[in-house]
Design a protein around this motif. Structure first.
Motif, short mmCIF file in Angstrom:
data_model
loop_
_atom_site.label_atom_id
_atom_site.label_comp_id
_atom_site.label_asym_id
_atom_site.label_seq_id
_atom_site.Cartn_x
_atom_site.Cartn_y
_atom_site.Cartn_z
N THR A 1 45.27 41.47 38.82
CA THR A 1 46.03 40.66 39.75
C THR A 1 45.08 39.81 40.59
O THR A 1 43.91 40.15 40.79
N ASN A 2 45.60 38.69 41.08
CA ASN A 2 44.83 37.87 42.01
C ASN A 2 45.48 37.94 43.39
O ASN A 2 46.50 38.62 43.58
N LEU A 3 44.92 37.23 44.34
CA LEU A 3 45.41 37.30 45.71
C LEU A 3 46.87 36.89 45.81
O LEU A 3 47.68 37.54 46.50
N GLU A 4 47.23 35.83 45.11
CA GLU A 4 48.59 35.31 45.12
C GLU A 4 49.59 36.36 44.64
O GLU A 4 50.61 36.63 45.30
N GLN A 5 49.30 36.98 43.51
CA GLN A 5 50.19 37.99 42.94
C GLN A 5 50.28 39.23 43.84
O GLN A 5 51.35 39.82 44.01
N HIS A 6 49.14 39.60 44.40
CA HIS A 6 49.10 40.76 45.28
C HIS A 6 49.96 40.53 46.53
O HIS A 6 50.72 41.42 46.95
N GLU A 7 49.89 39.34 47.09
CA GLU A 7 50.66 39.03 48.29
C GLU A 7 52.15 38.95 47.99
O GLU A 7 52.99 39.35 48.81
N ILE A 8 52.51 38.44 46.82
CA ILE A 8 53.92 38.41 46.43
C ILE A 8 54.47 39.84 46.34
O ILE A 8 55.58 40.13 46.79
N MET A 9 53.66 40.73 45.75
CA MET A 9 54.07 42.14 45.66
C MET A 9 54.32 42.72 47.05
O MET A 9 55.33 43.39 47.28
N ARG A 10 53.44 42.44 47.99
CA ARG A 10 53.59 42.99 49.33
C ARG A 10 54.86 42.46 50.01
O ARG A 10 55.54 43.18 50.74
#
Length: 414
Positions: free
Chosen positions: A267-276
């Motif tokens: 995952t990258n930062l963008e995907q990680h933040e969407i998950m959160r």
């Protein structure tokens, strides 16, 4: 691969070790002995066993652990997909108020997402109609559907050649056509977007940085003019939609009771933040991955996100799938010995289920031509003396093996 003794080594060149480190063999305990008949979920595992699905102890723990944030560290060949599908079936069986459409399964490839759904359809108590109601797919496919449902009508700029044509047009308009390669600029812009860096966020001090900012800004303006959206925009627009539209965010948080994200090490930062942003108060997140198998750094992914989950979620349950069902103990042992030198890892030692009849042989060629010649010479020699047939061989490689063609290996077929 079998290399003649005079051309290969039984252990790495210039090492002090005198052989291949062998992995320990895993025990053969499965749900047959691990799940007693008087346990309330025994019927579920008995049904799995009738289909030839026998879970080991760590796999069983992963399937039964349903609530709160869970991290599954899935070593190579450890039955990750089996665990993911069985856990989904377990949720739908034992969570009485859980509907299939309240489960979100995110994978990194369409093939993996399709395979998971196909397997789920065959599991006890489930059916095609139930499985099809699960929200499953890649990050891009799932969130493009979300954007479309909220009136994002831009066409997807999916043709890389057309992207390069647009970038060339921009460079020509800015009188920079001889200064930059369109492909390199597009890759750089993709990196910025994966880090949620817009043109106005760039720190510009040098003339080149100012030019990059102008190019990036012109690219975004041209896409807007043509009503286009590239793949990176899909996730970036999703992030902003969830972050700033509270109604949409709460609606999705209430809908998705359980979120499962596969290959979390990539995952990258963008995907990680969407998950959160998607997680509700129950934090029913299942992150599955293996920091030792991170391969998409060139796409701005980072194993740091899987490594830091424990810090983000203090109540995280971590389960390690450490039994490799794919390779022999010589190969698994060698892999363990190599990967332990990585500094950024959670740490695990894989066990094997197969004993090795042979061990790997190390080859130290002078260059790629010499490597190709040594491999082909040994294959030809072994087939000519009757030890093996051409179809007994598989050549695994990274990069191009076109040079092997000069050594006449047309007969070698799979």
């Amino acid at each position: 691969m079998f290399i003649k003794e005079k051309q290969g080594f039984k252990y790495p060149f210039q090492t002090t070790k005198n052989g291949i480190p062998l992995a320990d063999l895993a025990d053969n305990q499965t749900t047959i002995s691990l799940v007693a008949e008087d346990e309330k979920d025994s019927f579920f595992f008995r049904s799995l066993e009738k289909q030839g699905i026998y879970l080991n102890n760590s796999q069983l723990q992963a399937v039964r652990t349903t609530d709160g944030p869970v991290l599954i560290i899935a070593g190579a060949g450890s039955g990750k997909t089996r665990v993911l599908t069985c856990r989904t079936a377990y949720l739908l069986t034992f969570k009485d108020d859980l509907k299939p459409e309240e489960v979100l399964l995110v994978s990194f490839t369409r093939k993996a997402a399709t395979e998971m759904l196909e397997r789920i359809k065959l599991l006890p108590g489930l059916s095609t109609s139930i499985a099809n109601r699960i929200v499953s797919g890649t990050f891009h496919s799932i969130f493009l559907r979300l954007l479309r449902s909220h009136n994002y009508r831009a066409d997807i700029l999916s043709n890389s050649k057309y992207q390069e044509i647009l970038m060339t047009q921009i460079l020509r308009d800015l009188s920079l056509v001889d200064s930059y390669e369109p492909e390199s600029l597009l890759s750089l812009i993709s990196h910025y977007k994966s880090q949620m860096i817009l043109p106005r966020h760039l720190e510009v001090t040098t003339p080149i940085e100012k030019e990059i900012q102008r190019i990036y800004m012109a690219y975004e303006q041209l896409k807007e003019k043509k009503n286009l959206m590239d793949f990176d925009d899909i996730l970036l627009e999703t992030y902003y939609l969830l972050k700033y539209n509270h109604e949409v965010r709460e609606q999705l948080q209430n809908r998705f009771k359980y979120i499962c994200i596969d290959e979390y090490q990539d995952t990258n930062l963008e995907q990680h933040e969407i998950m959160r942003l998607l997680l509700n108060k129950s934090q029913n997140l299942l992150a599955v991955g293996d920091e030792d198998q991170s391969i998409y750094n060139f796409r701005s992914s980072s194993p740091e996100f899987i490594l830091n989950l424990k810090k983000e979620f203090p109540n995280l349950t971590q389960i390690t799938l450490d039994t490799n069902y794919r390779s022999t103990n010589a190969i698994v042992g060698l892999g363990n010995d190599l990967i332990k030198h990585n500094t950024k890892r959670i740490g695990k030692v894989l066990k094997a289920t197969k004993e090795a009849e042979t061990t790997p042989i190390y080859l130290r060629p002078k260059d790629s031509d010499h490597e190709a010649k040594l491999i082909v010479d040994n294959i030809v020699a072994d087939t000519q003396n009757g030890n093996r047939r051409f179809k007994d061989y598989t050549i695994l490689y990274r990069g191009s093996v076109r040079k092997m063609r000069i050594y006449n290996v047309k007969e070698i077929k799979i």
